[in-house]
Design an enzyme around this catalytic site. Structure first.
Site, PDB file in Angstrom:
ATOM      1  N   CYS A 117       2.215  -7.152   3.635  1.00 35.91           N
ATOM      2  CA  CYS A 117       0.951  -6.462   3.398  1.00 35.91           C
ATOM      3  C   CYS A 117      -0.016  -7.409   2.670  1.00 35.91           C
ATOM      4  O   CYS A 117       0.301  -7.928   1.599  1.00 35.91           O
ATOM      5  CB  CYS A 117       1.209  -5.211   2.568  1.00 35.91           C
ATOM      6  SG  CYS A 117      -0.273  -4.462   1.879  1.00 35.91           S
ATOM      7  N   GLU A 118      -1.196  -7.615   3.235  1.00 31.29           N
ATOM      8  CA  GLU A 118      -2.136  -8.541   2.612  1.00 31.29           C
ATOM      9  C   GLU A 118      -2.838  -7.933   1.397  1.00 31.29           C
ATOM     10  O   GLU A 118      -3.538  -8.635   0.670  1.00 31.29           O
ATOM     11  CB  GLU A 118      -3.177  -9.027   3.625  1.00 31.29           C
ATOM     12  CG  GLU A 118      -4.144  -7.986   4.120  1.00 31.29           C
ATOM     13  CD  GLU A 118      -5.118  -8.548   5.148  1.00 31.29           C
ATOM     14  OE1 GLU A 118      -6.278  -8.126   5.138  1.00 31.29           O
ATOM     15  OE2 GLU A 118      -4.724  -9.416   5.951  1.00 31.29           O
ATOM     16  N   HIS A 119      -2.643  -6.642   1.176  1.00 28.55           N
ATOM     17  CA  HIS A 119      -3.255  -5.991   0.010  1.00 28.55           C
ATOM     18  C   HIS A 119      -2.404  -6.138  -1.253  1.00 28.55           C
ATOM     19  O   HIS A 119      -2.946  -6.252  -2.352  1.00 28.55           O
ATOM     20  CB  HIS A 119      -3.488  -4.505   0.294  1.00 28.55           C
ATOM     21  CG  HIS A 119      -4.418  -4.256   1.438  1.00 28.55           C
ATOM     22  ND1 HIS A 119      -4.311  -3.158   2.265  1.00 28.55           N
ATOM     23  CD2 HIS A 119      -5.469  -4.982   1.902  1.00 28.55           C
ATOM     24  CE1 HIS A 119      -5.267  -3.206   3.189  1.00 28.55           C
ATOM     25  NE2 HIS A 119      -5.974  -4.301   2.989  1.00 28.55           N
ATOM     26  N   HIS A 120      -1.076  -6.117  -1.102  1.00 26.59           N
ATOM     27  CA  HIS A 120      -0.197  -6.188  -2.267  1.00 26.59           C
ATOM     28  C   HIS A 120       0.876  -7.271  -2.167  1.00 26.59           C
ATOM     29  O   HIS A 120       1.664  -7.447  -3.095  1.00 26.59           O
ATOM     30  CB  HIS A 120       0.485  -4.826  -2.499  1.00 26.59           C
ATOM     31  CG  HIS A 120      -0.465  -3.739  -2.868  1.00 26.59           C
ATOM     32  ND1 HIS A 120      -0.995  -2.869  -1.945  1.00 26.59           N
ATOM     33  CD2 HIS A 120      -0.997  -3.386  -4.062  1.00 26.59           C
ATOM     34  CE1 HIS A 120      -1.811  -2.026  -2.540  1.00 26.59           C
ATOM     35  NE2 HIS A 120      -1.834  -2.317  -3.831  1.00 26.59           N
ATOM     36  N   GLN A 158      -1.361  -3.626   9.615  1.00 27.61           N
ATOM     37  CA  GLN A 158      -0.655  -3.263  10.849  1.00 27.61           C
ATOM     38  C   GLN A 158      -1.606  -3.064  12.028  1.00 27.61           C
ATOM     39  O   GLN A 158      -1.259  -3.390  13.168  1.00 27.61           O
ATOM     40  CB  GLN A 158       0.175  -1.997  10.614  1.00 27.61           C
ATOM     41  CG  GLN A 158       1.090  -1.654  11.779  1.00 27.61           C
ATOM     42  CD  GLN A 158       2.052  -0.523  11.458  1.00 27.61           C
ATOM     43  OE1 GLN A 158       2.510  -0.404  10.316  1.00 27.61           O
ATOM     44  NE2 GLN A 158       2.359   0.305  12.430  1.00 27.61           N
ATOM     45  N   HIS A 186       6.058   0.443   4.947  1.00 26.34           N
ATOM     46  CA  HIS A 186       5.267  -0.433   4.082  1.00 26.34           C
ATOM     47  C   HIS A 186       5.758  -0.288   2.648  1.00 26.34           C
ATOM     48  O   HIS A 186       5.685   0.805   2.076  1.00 26.34           O
ATOM     49  CB  HIS A 186       3.782  -0.065   4.167  1.00 26.34           C
ATOM     50  CG  HIS A 186       3.164  -0.344   5.505  1.00 26.34           C
ATOM     51  ND1 HIS A 186       2.114  -1.232   5.649  1.00 26.34           N
ATOM     52  CD2 HIS A 186       3.442   0.126   6.737  1.00 26.34           C
ATOM     53  CE1 HIS A 186       1.772  -1.288   6.926  1.00 26.34           C
ATOM     54  NE2 HIS A 186       2.571  -0.467   7.605  1.00 26.34           N
ATOM     55  N   CYS A 188       4.373  -1.284   0.086  1.00 23.76           N
ATOM     56  CA  CYS A 188       3.280  -0.950  -0.828  1.00 23.76           C
ATOM     57  C   CYS A 188       3.146   0.561  -0.972  1.00 23.76           C
ATOM     58  O   CYS A 188       2.627   1.054  -1.977  1.00 23.76           O
ATOM     59  CB  CYS A 188       1.964  -1.565  -0.355  1.00 23.76           C
ATOM     60  SG  CYS A 188       1.473  -1.075   1.308  1.00 23.76           S
TER      61      CYS A 188
END
Length: 226
Positions: A117-120, A158, A186, A188
């Site tokens: 996940c590029e956010h977390h 995704q 995920h 996250c």
């Protein structure tokens, strides 16, 4: 570029950016100088910064279990988790003449997806199911897996991953008749925030006949157990 990176290295010419064959909205969000550093230079820099993170967390880096962790993490990022950022790992997909005139749907299901996940920066784990209608050519089955793995091995969302795989297959197979469905967990969602360990995320992309023919799309979903 980080101020700690020598100017001479920053000015070096690296390999071309990946995904230039994709539309701008599907390309990995990379800076133009993303490949100015060698892999080993990236590993060294990441290890240094990750060592600082561990120190800020109060961990004792003289402990024999922890002292090698910064470099292990750095190698994992560059050589494994995020190797799909480098276009040199893009699979060379070889096509074969469809001499047997196979015209029905070909499905490769349950392809392992391991992404991040590029956010977390925590894992995304699941399965991808891909299908296409052969024309004059067919593709070696393992190449479908390699295309999925290439785009998964990078910081991702995704939705983008699903469309990248579909577009790559369309261009490689010379047909719009492609379907991609990804179901994934995920971390996250599972390990932070709402801490929901029972939900999963499904995304799909249908092209050509898979988009316009409801019966064909239903057959694809039936074959993958959906």
């Amino acid at each position: 570029m980080d101020k700690s990176v020598p100017a001479a290295i920053a000015a070096a010419q690296g390999p071309g950016l990946p995904d230039t064959h994709l539309s701008a909205d599907l390309r990995a969000p990379l800076r133009p100088d993303a490949f100015a550093l060698t892999d080993e230079a990236k590993i060294a820099g990441i290890a240094e910064h990750f060592r600082e993170i561990m120190q800020l967390l109060g961990l004792d880096l003289t402990d024999d279990s922890l002292q090698g962790t910064p470099r292990r993490v750095a190698k994992m990022y560059v050589q494994e988790w995020f190797k799909g950022l480098d276009s040199k790992h893009r699979p060379d997909v070889k096509l074969f003449e469809n001499r047997y005139a196979y015209k029905q749907m070909l499905v490769e299901r349950d392809i392992t997806v391991f992404s991040c996940c590029e956010h977390h920066f925590v894992p995304i784990m699941g399965k991808a199911h891909v299908a296409y209608l052969p024309g004059e050519h067919v593709v070696g089955l393992s190449k479908l897996n390699r295309v999925v793995q290439y785009y998964a091995r990078r910081p991702q969302v995704q939705e983008r991953l699903t469309r990248q795989i579909a577009e790559e297959l369309k261009q490689t197979l010379h047909t719009d008749n492609v379907a991609v469905l990804i179901e994934a967990d995920h971390l996250c969602v599972m390990s932070r925030g709402v801490n929901d360990t029972s939900s999963s995320t499904l995304t799909a992309e249908y092209g050509g006949a898979f988009e316009t023919d409801e019966a064909l799309r239903a057959e694809f979903l039936r074959l993958i157990g959906k």
